[in-house]
Design an enzyme around this catalytic site. Structure first.
Site, PDB file in Angstrom:
ATOM      1  N   CYS A  64       0.839  -1.120   0.164  1.00  0.00           N
ATOM      2  CA  CYS A  64       0.140   0.028   0.009  1.00  0.00           C
ATOM      3  C   CYS A  64       0.723   1.316  -0.027  1.00  0.00           C
ATOM      4  O   CYS A  64       1.392   1.809  -1.017  1.00  0.00           O
ATOM      5  CB  CYS A  64      -1.088  -0.146   1.142  1.00  0.00           C
ATOM      6  SG  CYS A  64      -2.454   1.145   1.011  1.00  0.00           S
TER       7      CYS A  64
ATOM      8  N   HIS B 294      -2.838  -5.220   1.470  1.00  0.00           N
ATOM      9  CA  HIS B 294      -2.243  -5.341   2.841  1.00  0.00           C
ATOM     10  C   HIS B 294      -2.168  -6.915   3.101  1.00  0.00           C
ATOM     11  O   HIS B 294      -3.109  -7.247   3.865  1.00  0.00           O
ATOM     12  CB  HIS B 294      -3.154  -4.454   3.752  1.00  0.00           C
ATOM     13  CG  HIS B 294      -2.903  -3.271   3.879  1.00  0.00           C
ATOM     14  ND1 HIS B 294      -2.199  -2.278   4.388  1.00  0.00           N
ATOM     15  CD2 HIS B 294      -3.581  -2.208   3.268  1.00  0.00           C
ATOM     16  CE1 HIS B 294      -2.273  -1.284   4.250  1.00  0.00           C
ATOM     17  NE2 HIS B 294      -3.143  -1.126   3.603  1.00  0.00           N
TER      18      HIS B 294
ATOM     19  N   GLU C 261      -0.379  -8.251   4.921  1.00  0.00           N
ATOM     20  CA  GLU C 261      -0.053  -8.416   6.456  1.00  0.00           C
ATOM     21  C   GLU C 261      -1.126  -8.594   7.290  1.00  0.00           C
ATOM     22  O   GLU C 261      -1.071  -8.833   8.568  1.00  0.00           O
ATOM     23  CB  GLU C 261       0.983  -7.363   7.004  1.00  0.00           C
ATOM     24  CG  GLU C 261       0.419  -5.863   7.237  1.00  0.00           C
ATOM     25  CD  GLU C 261       0.356  -5.356   5.794  1.00  0.00           C
ATOM     26  OE1 GLU C 261      -0.171  -3.995   5.719  1.00  0.00           O
ATOM     27  OE2 GLU C 261       0.246  -5.835   4.726  1.00  0.00           O
TER      28      GLU C 261
END
Length: 194
Positions: free
Chosen positions: A80, A174, A176
């Site tokens: 991002c 994202h 993560e």
């Protein structure tokens, strides 16, 4: 071969990236100072707010050292805001924002809209054997890639949302924030072979 990956820890999803890297079997540390940058074989630039991270890079005297390591071939992965910071050209950003120019691409900030426009979508991702659940939060997209830049994923609208150029990869989403750590695993293998 054992490698150590740093996560730029100025702002954004630092903890989530550290946990995803560790879950992928990779040693990971936070990077806030040049001495920490010198200890790592690769660097993750997390999601967050790209202009804020840009300012903090200057305040912490990290922009030039990171840029030098990138030019020397250090592997990097940006999610991002990290994608924005790795781009050679950024649209809809502040005049004083800096970016590393590590991937020859044009990125549009907040291309998918504001925070309330956040969404999830399954993507086919080059190098993964099944679709990946992607979380988009105030995400950019890539409007142009240069020669040698590999497109790793597109969203359902055809927008480029993941790329790789040599040792540097980036996603508009994202990875993560999900329990699927395959993108971090791909990056860890990239660092090991660099």
């Amino acid at each position: 071969m054992s490698v150590k990956v740093g996560v730029l820890a100025l702002q954004g999803d630092v903890r989530e990236h550290l946990e995803a890297l560790e879950a992928s079997g990779t040693s990971a540390i936070s990077v806030r100072r040049e001495r920490e940058l010198e200890q790592v074989d690769g660097l993750v630039i997390p999601g967050g707010e790209s202009t804020t991270i840009s300012k903090l890079l200057g305040m912490f005297d990290l922009f030039e050292p990171i840029q030098a390591r990138l030019k020397d071939g250090m592997p990097a992965f940006g999610s991002c805001a990290g994608m924005i910071l790795l781009a050679s050209e950024v649209l809809d950003t502040r005049d004083d924002a800096v970016n590393f120019g590590a991937i020859d691409m044009t990125v549009r900030r907040n291309a998918f809209g504001r925070q309330v426009d956040s969404f999830e979508q399954d993507l086919d991702f080059v190098g993964l054997d099944s679709p990946l659940r992607a979380v988009f939060i105030r995400a950019p997209w890539v409007e142009r890639v240069g020669s040698g830049v590999e497109v790793l994923a597109r969203d359902s609208g055809g927008h480029i949302v993941a790329v790789r150029h040599g040792n540097v990869m980036a996603t508009a989403f994202h990875p993560e924030v999900t329990s699927d750590h395959r993108v971090h695993g791909l990056f860890a293998r990239l660092v090991q072979t660099a």
